[in-house]
Design an enzyme around this catalytic site. Structure first.
Site, short mmCIF file in Angstrom:
data_model
loop_
_atom_site.label_atom_id
_atom_site.label_comp_id
_atom_site.label_asym_id
_atom_site.label_seq_id
_atom_site.Cartn_x
_atom_site.Cartn_y
_atom_site.Cartn_z
N TYR A 16 7.19 -18.87 41.60
CA TYR A 16 5.75 -18.67 41.74
C TYR A 16 5.03 -18.64 40.39
CZ TYR A 16 5.74 -18.02 46.79
OH TYR A 16 5.82 -18.23 48.14
N ARG A 34 4.44 -22.18 39.38
CA ARG A 34 3.32 -22.75 40.15
C ARG A 34 1.98 -22.22 39.64
NH1 ARG A 34 4.55 -21.80 46.35
NH2 ARG A 34 2.58 -22.92 46.58
N VAL A 64 -2.89 -22.64 48.21
CA VAL A 64 -3.03 -21.37 47.47
C VAL A 64 -3.28 -21.63 45.99
CG1 VAL A 64 -1.55 -20.19 49.13
CG2 VAL A 64 -0.51 -21.16 47.08
N HIS A 84 -4.17 -19.06 53.81
CA HIS A 84 -2.87 -18.52 53.42
C HIS A 84 -2.93 -17.70 52.14
CE1 HIS A 84 -0.64 -21.85 55.89
NE2 HIS A 84 -1.19 -20.92 56.65
N CYS A 143 1.22 1.11 48.67
CA CYS A 143 0.70 2.21 47.88
C CYS A 143 -0.82 2.30 47.90
CB CYS A 143 1.18 2.11 46.43
SG CYS A 143 0.39 0.79 45.47
N CYS A 196 3.10 -2.77 39.46
CA CYS A 196 1.89 -2.14 39.98
C CYS A 196 1.47 -1.00 39.05
CB CYS A 196 2.17 -1.60 41.39
SG CYS A 196 0.77 -0.74 42.14
N CYS A 235 1.92 2.48 41.28
CA CYS A 235 3.20 3.07 41.68
C CYS A 235 4.40 2.48 40.94
CB CYS A 235 3.41 2.93 43.19
SG CYS A 235 3.74 1.24 43.72
#
Length: 277
Positions: free
Chosen positions: A77, A80, A114, A132, A144, A172, A175
């Site tokens: 990802y 991409r 996307v 999507h 969270c 994140c 969290c």
């Protein structure tokens, strides 16, 4: 029917419309140089490291991949995301913008892509529905409550030969759990859909104010048929552009060719018919 006659028929449908619905699948990006993952063969050509490991698209494009192999999943990802950031949209995007600008109700985009290419091409955010999700947004792997946020500050470094993330995994700020793209993956019950739901509400509101829309669908296949279903269930004239699956079930025009060639032909036919702009 010749290509010229088909372009003329498509142009006539557009000239009678008051709004343009642009429905786009993965084939829309091919003319910009983006890969179209049509089956494992096309996917593996783009990602030979995954081909060597015999990892199918559905196996890497799923939430479990981020738990089992986070650096591999983010290698895929992250590559991409970097690719989409440096890719320039092809001229077909500008042609669609120009057509929409000449119609009373403008245009609205419905896309399964996307990649954020419509935004990059200059389409306003409020006329795009990314059904999507978007790779340019992130979400936490844990519930969270952090929600959906921009990926603009995240710059992944990827060993493209190995398809592995080499920079630190994104975490994140609430969290410290792993972050993932805010895109709908295969077998994905964890996708946060609020952003797309808001886009869909704007689309539905636009449709209620548009009385004679026409649909131009580009590069939407039947393997993941979300875009094709949307185009066909609207009940409006459909111009389907698809080099391998061009057939349409009702009113409209079928163009068995790539997106840029078809849109250029339609634009020329509109010029010949005196369409403004």
């Amino acid at each position: 029917m010749t290509s010229a006659a088909l372009f003329a028929e498509a142009a006539s449908l557009i000239a009678k419309a008051d709004g343009l619905i642009i429905s786009a699948g993965a084939g829309m990006g091919v003319d910009s140089g983006l890969p179209d993952f049509r089956g494992n063969s096309g996917f593996w050509r783009a990602y030979p490291a995954l081909a060597g490991a015999r990892i199918a698209f559905e196996e890497i494009a799923c939430p479990d991949a981020f738990r089992r192999h986070p650096r591999l999943a983010w290698g895929f990802y992250g590559h991409r995301l970097n690719l989409y950031r440096r890719t320039l949209p092809h001229l077909g995007f500008a042609i669609l913008q120009g057509i929409g600008a000449r119609l009373a109700r403008g245009c609205f985009v419905f896309t399964s892509n996307v990649d954020g290419q419509f935004q990059r091409a200059g389409f306003p955010e409020d006329v795009i529905c990314e059904v999507h999700g978007s790779l340019h947004h992130l979400q936490c792997m844990e519930p969270c409550g952090h929600g959906i946020f921009s990926a603009d500050t995240y710059v992944p470094e990827v060993d493209e030969e190995a398809c592995l993330l080499t920079s630190p995994l994104p975490r994140c700020t609430r969290c410290d759990a792993l972050l993932r793209p805010n895109v709908l993956m295969f077998g994905d019950g964890e996708w946060l859909s609020q952003r797309t739901a808001g886009q869909r509400r704007r689309l539905e509101q636009w449709l209620r104010t548009t009385h004679r829309p026409v649909v131009i669908e580009i590069g939407a296949g039947s393997h993941v048929p979300t875009v094709r279903w949307f185009s066909e269930t609207l009940g409006e004239p459909l111009i389907r552009i698809n080099p391998t699956e061009p057939d349409i079930p009702g009113r409209g025009v079928s163009l068995a060719m790539g997106g840029l060639d078809a849109l250029s032909g339609i634009r020329a036919a509109l010029d010949r018919q005196g369409f403004p702009g």
